[in-house]
Write a protein that holds these residues in place. Sequence first.
Motif, PDB file in Angstrom:
ATOM      1  N   ARG A   1       0.741  -1.138  -0.031  1.00 18.64           N
ATOM      2  CA  ARG A   1      -0.044   0.063  -0.113  1.00 18.64           C
ATOM      3  C   ARG A   1       0.898   1.260  -0.054  1.00 18.64           C
ATOM      4  NH1 ARG A   1      -3.088  -0.992   4.214  1.00 18.64           N
ATOM      5  NH2 ARG A   1      -4.408  -2.033   2.984  1.00 18.64           N
ATOM      6  N   ASP A   2       0.504   2.145  -0.780  1.00 21.23           N
ATOM      7  CA  ASP A   2       1.166   3.688  -1.008  1.00 21.23           C
ATOM      8  C   ASP A   2       2.789   3.365  -1.634  1.00 21.23           C
ATOM      9  OD1 ASP A   2      -1.004   4.940   0.269  1.00 21.23           O
ATOM     10  OD2 ASP A   2       0.067   4.407   2.325  1.00 21.23           O
ATOM     11  N   VAL A   3       3.139   2.134  -2.121  1.00 14.87           N
ATOM     12  CA  VAL A   3       4.194   1.782  -2.659  1.00 14.87           C
ATOM     13  C   VAL A   3       4.159   1.753  -4.177  1.00 14.87           C
ATOM     14  CG1 VAL A   3       6.280   0.336  -3.169  1.00 14.87           C
ATOM     15  CG2 VAL A   3       5.210   0.547  -0.838  1.00 14.87           C
TER      16      VAL A   3
ATOM     17  N   PRO B   1       0.927   0.810  -7.403  1.00 10.38           N
ATOM     18  CA  PRO B   1      -0.732   0.578  -7.731  1.00 10.38           C
ATOM     19  C   PRO B   1      -0.850  -1.028  -7.610  1.00 10.38           C
ATOM     20  CG  PRO B   1       0.106   2.065  -9.443  1.00 10.38           C
ATOM     21  CD  PRO B   1       1.370   1.653  -8.517  1.00 10.38           C
ATOM     22  N   THR B   2      -1.754  -1.439  -6.868  1.00  8.57           N
ATOM     23  CA  THR B   2      -2.270  -2.795  -6.419  1.00  8.57           C
ATOM     24  C   THR B   2      -3.262  -3.306  -7.206  1.00  8.57           C
ATOM     25  OG1 THR B   2      -2.941  -2.438  -4.305  1.00  8.57           O
ATOM     26  CG2 THR B   2      -0.730  -3.151  -4.542  1.00  8.57           C
TER      27      THR B   2
ATOM     28  N   GLN C   1      -7.161  -4.217  -7.931  1.00  8.31           N
ATOM     29  CA  GLN C   1      -8.479  -4.057  -7.471  1.00  8.31           C
ATOM     30  C   GLN C   1      -9.444  -5.088  -7.793  1.00  8.31           C
ATOM     31  OE1 GLN C   1      -8.735  -0.898  -5.259  1.00  8.31           O
ATOM     32  NE2 GLN C   1      -6.577  -1.177  -5.788  1.00  8.31           N
TER      33      GLN C   1
ATOM     34  N   LYS D   1      10.227  -2.609  -2.813  1.00 10.09           N
ATOM     35  CA  LYS D   1      10.568  -1.173  -2.515  1.00 10.09           C
ATOM     36  C   LYS D   1      12.074  -0.833  -2.573  1.00 10.09           C
ATOM     37  CE  LYS D   1       7.251  -1.634   1.343  1.00 10.09           C
ATOM     38  NZ  LYS D   1       7.063  -2.150   2.980  1.00 10.09           N
TER      39      LYS D   1
END
Length: 368
Positions: A263-265, A267-268, A270, A359
């Motif tokens: 999350r926040d790294v 787009p995952t 949906q 990351k």
Amino acid sequence: MDFIDLKTQYRKLKPSVDARMHAVLDHGQYILGPEVTELEQRLAARTGAKHCITCASGTDALLMAMMALGIGPGDEVITAPFTFFATGEMIALLGAHPVFVDIEPDTYNIDATQIEAAITPRTRAIMPVSLYGQCADMDAIQAMADRHGIPVIEDAAQSFGALYKGRASCNLSTIGCTSFFPSKPLGCYGDGGACFTNDDQIARVLLELRNHGQDRRYHHIRLGLNGRMDTLQAAVLLAKLEVFDTELVARSEAATRYAALLRDVVPTPQVKDDRTCVWAQYTIEVEDRDAVQQAMAEQGIPTAVHYPVPLHLQPVFASMHLPEGSFPVSERAGKRVLSLPMHPYLTPPAMQSVASAVKAALAQPAAR
């Protein structure tokens, strides 16, 4: 680390897999043996479809489905350009023309709002792809098809086991087609596939098509193919069905864990509220994908790209004269998607390693 860990799965299922396969070796009915019939009954019951006709591959399933509907030269079949090549390949192999419609940016499935504009008097079928394990918006597509009197073929090669509004993938349209390639959520130890339908006449034709077009031995009433599933593959699938629901839960838990870690790294994926996903792939999007893949490989993390070149940009379809820019959402996805290790036996430490590698790769200057 394995991208898909079939070895661990086999070790857990070894007694059942071995027993099922040895039963086939003992009775010797390697083609259309009793395990094939049992599997078809089990799969039909699971989806709620009246008929399941197994076949030799997911590709054959698509081919048989279109042949059963009489699709041939000059006909048009609407589908998405962002998919495995077999989707468009089987349309063209029959002499028909694939008509592409762009995808949704969040699900990677065909954008149902754009389909109606692509329908012409030559449209003979709509073939939505349930990509990465999540169904397309099948009700909207089916309603549109019904208005125009057009059958729908769900390319559910990656979504067997998924639900759409509480109904099973493969039983959402005129014909549903799936694949049991080893990497699928329900995979055999080679190639395999199946067609599903509630139409008795279509089912009869599919049975004939998969066995050289014969309605009885040496009596061929149509042109068909050698599309039979091997009994040994049916035996493997029967063993795997015993743990399929447990594995789907594990896949879902892995996807939830990935989403939290990333999350926040990046787009995952949906998943729409009215459907479930079987996570055939867990696919993120990154810039400078080659650099990210290389950096992750250096940390021992395997990745894959599904799919780098949309169908309209494949050399074999150059005669369609659909240059880059024709389907911008598909093209953007093709440049950015990156699939991470996904299987039911991923451990939290392994997933932490994957997330840390993502990351670290994104932190490198070349990947920014």
